[in-house]
Design a protein around this motif. Sequence first.
Motif, PDB file in Angstrom:
ATOM      1  N   MET A   1      59.435  71.503  -4.147  1.00 28.60           N
ATOM      2  CA  MET A   1      59.558  72.875  -3.644  1.00 28.60           C
ATOM      3  C   MET A   1      60.711  73.582  -4.359  1.00 28.60           C
ATOM      4  SD  MET A   1      60.002  74.141   0.285  1.00 28.60           S
ATOM      5  CE  MET A   1      60.046  75.874   0.688  1.00 28.60           C
ATOM      6  N   ALA A   2      60.464  74.818  -4.763  1.00 24.57           N
ATOM      7  CA  ALA A   2      61.482  75.558  -5.515  1.00 24.57           C
ATOM      8  C   ALA A   2      62.712  75.834  -4.668  1.00 24.57           C
ATOM      9  CB  ALA A   2      60.893  76.866  -6.023  1.00 24.57           C
ATOM     10  N   THR A   3      63.871  75.771  -5.294  1.00 31.92           N
ATOM     11  CA  THR A   3      65.129  76.077  -4.611  1.00 31.92           C
ATOM     12  C   THR A   3      65.741  77.378  -5.129  1.00 31.92           C
ATOM     13  OG1 THR A   3      66.360  74.735  -6.205  1.00 31.92           O
ATOM     14  CG2 THR A   3      65.641  73.660  -4.175  1.00 31.92           C
ATOM     15  N   VAL A   4      65.167  77.918  -6.214  1.00 33.99           N
ATOM     16  CA  VAL A   4      65.653  79.167  -6.810  1.00 33.99           C
ATOM     17  C   VAL A   4      64.444  80.022  -7.179  1.00 33.99           C
ATOM     18  CG1 VAL A   4      66.932  80.229  -8.706  1.00 33.99           C
ATOM     19  CG2 VAL A   4      67.683  78.032  -7.781  1.00 33.99           C
ATOM     20  N   ARG A   5      64.530  81.317  -6.874  1.00 40.52           N
ATOM     21  CA  ARG A   5      63.485  82.243  -7.300  1.00 40.52           C
ATOM     22  C   ARG A   5      64.133  83.483  -7.899  1.00 40.52           C
ATOM     23  NH1 ARG A   5      58.810  80.076  -6.448  1.00 40.52           N
ATOM     24  NH2 ARG A   5      58.411  78.730  -4.647  1.00 40.52           N
ATOM     25  N   ARG A   6      63.307  84.382  -8.443  1.00 42.97           N
ATOM     26  CA  ARG A   6      63.854  85.491  -9.209  1.00 42.97           C
ATOM     27  C   ARG A   6      64.502  86.576  -8.353  1.00 42.97           C
ATOM     28  NH1 ARG A   6      58.510  85.381 -12.851  1.00 42.97           N
ATOM     29  NH2 ARG A   6      57.853  84.440 -10.894  1.00 42.97           N
ATOM     30  N   ASN A   7      63.995  86.820  -7.166  1.00 44.43           N
ATOM     31  CA  ASN A   7      64.638  87.745  -6.238  1.00 44.43           C
ATOM     32  C   ASN A   7      64.118  87.477  -4.835  1.00 44.43           C
ATOM     33  OD1 ASN A   7      62.063  88.841  -6.304  1.00 44.43           O
ATOM     34  ND2 ASN A   7      62.678  90.826  -7.119  1.00 44.43           N
ATOM     35  N   CYS A   8      64.573  88.268  -3.883  1.00 42.87           N
ATOM     36  CA  CYS A   8      64.156  88.047  -2.494  1.00 42.87           C
ATOM     37  C   CYS A   8      62.654  88.252  -2.323  1.00 42.87           C
ATOM     38  CB  CYS A   8      64.929  88.979  -1.569  1.00 42.87           C
ATOM     39  SG  CYS A   8      66.692  88.604  -1.433  1.00 42.87           S
ATOM     40  N   GLU A   9      62.096  89.232  -3.034  1.00 42.94           N
ATOM     41  CA  GLU A   9      60.662  89.477  -2.942  1.00 42.94           C
ATOM     42  C   GLU A   9      59.879  88.264  -3.442  1.00 42.94           C
ATOM     43  OE1 GLU A   9      56.971  91.726  -2.500  1.00 42.94           O
ATOM     44  OE2 GLU A   9      58.886  91.421  -1.458  1.00 42.94           O
ATOM     45  N   ASP A  10      60.390  87.571  -4.426  1.00 46.53           N
ATOM     46  CA  ASP A  10      59.754  86.353  -4.924  1.00 46.53           C
ATOM     47  C   ASP A  10      59.717  85.298  -3.815  1.00 46.53           C
ATOM     48  OD1 ASP A  10      58.475  84.781  -6.749  1.00 46.53           O
ATOM     49  OD2 ASP A  10      60.201  84.450  -8.051  1.00 46.53           O
ATOM     50  N   TRP A  11      60.809  85.196  -3.059  1.00 48.23           N
ATOM     51  CA  TRP A  11      60.836  84.271  -1.925  1.00 48.23           C
ATOM     52  C   TRP A  11      59.795  84.687  -0.878  1.00 48.23           C
ATOM     53  CZ3 TRP A  11      62.793  79.614  -1.704  1.00 48.23           C
ATOM     54  CH2 TRP A  11      63.884  79.278  -2.530  1.00 48.23           C
ATOM     55  N   ARG A  12      59.705  85.969  -0.592  1.00 49.38           N
ATOM     56  CA  ARG A  12      58.747  86.439   0.416  1.00 49.38           C
ATOM     57  C   ARG A  12      57.311  86.166  -0.016  1.00 49.38           C
ATOM     58  NH1 ARG A  12      55.430  90.461   2.010  1.00 49.38           N
ATOM     59  NH2 ARG A  12      55.475  91.374  -0.073  1.00 49.38           N
ATOM     60  N   LEU A  13      57.024  86.411  -1.289  1.00 48.25           N
ATOM     61  CA  LEU A  13      55.667  86.202  -1.801  1.00 48.25           C
ATOM     62  C   LEU A  13      55.268  84.730  -1.785  1.00 48.25           C
ATOM     63  CD1 LEU A  13      55.790  88.700  -4.780  1.00 48.25           C
ATOM     64  CD2 LEU A  13      54.384  88.921  -2.717  1.00 48.25           C
ATOM     65  N   ALA A  82      72.317  92.165 -12.452  1.00 43.01           N
ATOM     66  CA  ALA A  82      71.124  91.326 -12.588  1.00 43.01           C
ATOM     67  C   ALA A  82      70.150  91.588 -11.445  1.00 43.01           C
ATOM     68  CB  ALA A  82      71.527  89.850 -12.615  1.00 43.01           C
ATOM     69  N   VAL A  83      70.671  91.728 -10.229  1.00 38.20           N
ATOM     70  CA  VAL A  83      69.819  92.042  -9.078  1.00 38.20           C
ATOM     71  C   VAL A  83      69.091  93.365  -9.306  1.00 38.20           C
ATOM     72  CG1 VAL A  83      69.841  92.702  -6.633  1.00 38.20           C
ATOM     73  CG2 VAL A  83      71.162  90.720  -7.404  1.00 38.20           C
ATOM     74  N   LYS A  84      69.780  94.340  -9.868  1.00 34.13           N
ATOM     75  CA  LYS A  84      69.197  95.661 -10.080  1.00 34.13           C
ATOM     76  C   LYS A  84      68.047  95.634 -11.081  1.00 34.13           C
ATOM     77  CE  LYS A  84      72.397  98.989 -10.428  1.00 34.13           C
ATOM     78  NZ  LYS A  84      73.706  99.616 -10.770  1.00 34.13           N
ATOM     79  N   THR A  85      68.029  94.648 -11.989  1.00 34.44           N
ATOM     80  CA  THR A  85      66.926  94.552 -12.948  1.00 34.44           C
ATOM     81  C   THR A  85      65.621  94.192 -12.271  1.00 34.44           C
ATOM     82  OG1 THR A  85      67.289  92.198 -13.477  1.00 34.44           O
ATOM     83  CG2 THR A  85      68.526  93.832 -14.768  1.00 34.44           C
TER      84      THR A  85
END
Length: 259
Positions: A1-13, A82-85
């Motif tokens: 299971m992934a422990t890192v994703r690209r942003n919060c929306e990636d976690w939600r998806l 980075a978050v803003k990207t």
Amino acid sequence: MATVRRNCEDWRLHRSTDNGFYQVDPTDSGTSFEVECDLASNPARTIIHHDKEPRTFYSRSSNGNYMTVDVTYWIALEKIDAVKTRALSCSQYVKMECYRDGVEFAENKAYWLGRHSEKYTYWGDVNGYSGYCECGLAGNCANSGDKCNCETSSYDWKYDDGTLVDMSTVPLTQLRSDHLANNARGYHTIGPLICIDVDPRAWIETPAGVTLTFIIVVMSVLSIVMVSLTCYRKQLWKLLTWKCKRKKSVTLVYKNGTF
């Protein structure tokens, strides 16, 4: 299971539903950091906190008639970049409550610094109009014709608030007033930076992309099989036809006594 994703929306998806702190790596740099994720929102929101969020009292400095508020975020400004990207928009709520001579953006006696230490002399969402607060742009300040409620010196409490929405300028890193009267005082509130995330997936990672890719692969395999089978049948037919003709030719020659 992934422990890192690209942003919060990636976690939600990827079916994460609990609000909290998650590891993100927006630029795929291989180095992650922790942010707060509001996964109840759709799309998800990234919330970046700092050390000056509570409503805080201010007054004339004992060393002069100024007020300076330095804001330190929980993550480095480069990580905020980075978050803003991976964000659709980023905004920050601000409020200034004032008594007597307040923080006067209208007369350039006050300003705030943005992400790259630029000076801005407006407050709230006013399309960057220098000296304006939201009531001034809307024309509904307490005193008609004023650009901000706090620009008028009076012995009553007033306030100016709004949301900084220019993504290129936020987050606010310093708030300063260079002119406060002897009995001037008030409260400032600087909210966290809130970014609305974008879907970070490439098209091929989306359900529609995965489905279409699967169909294309299956159709390609079937096409190769059918073409191969057709070619094989043609070669087999040629081989059988050749053998049949050869056998018939040998039989006819034998009957004619040509051996």
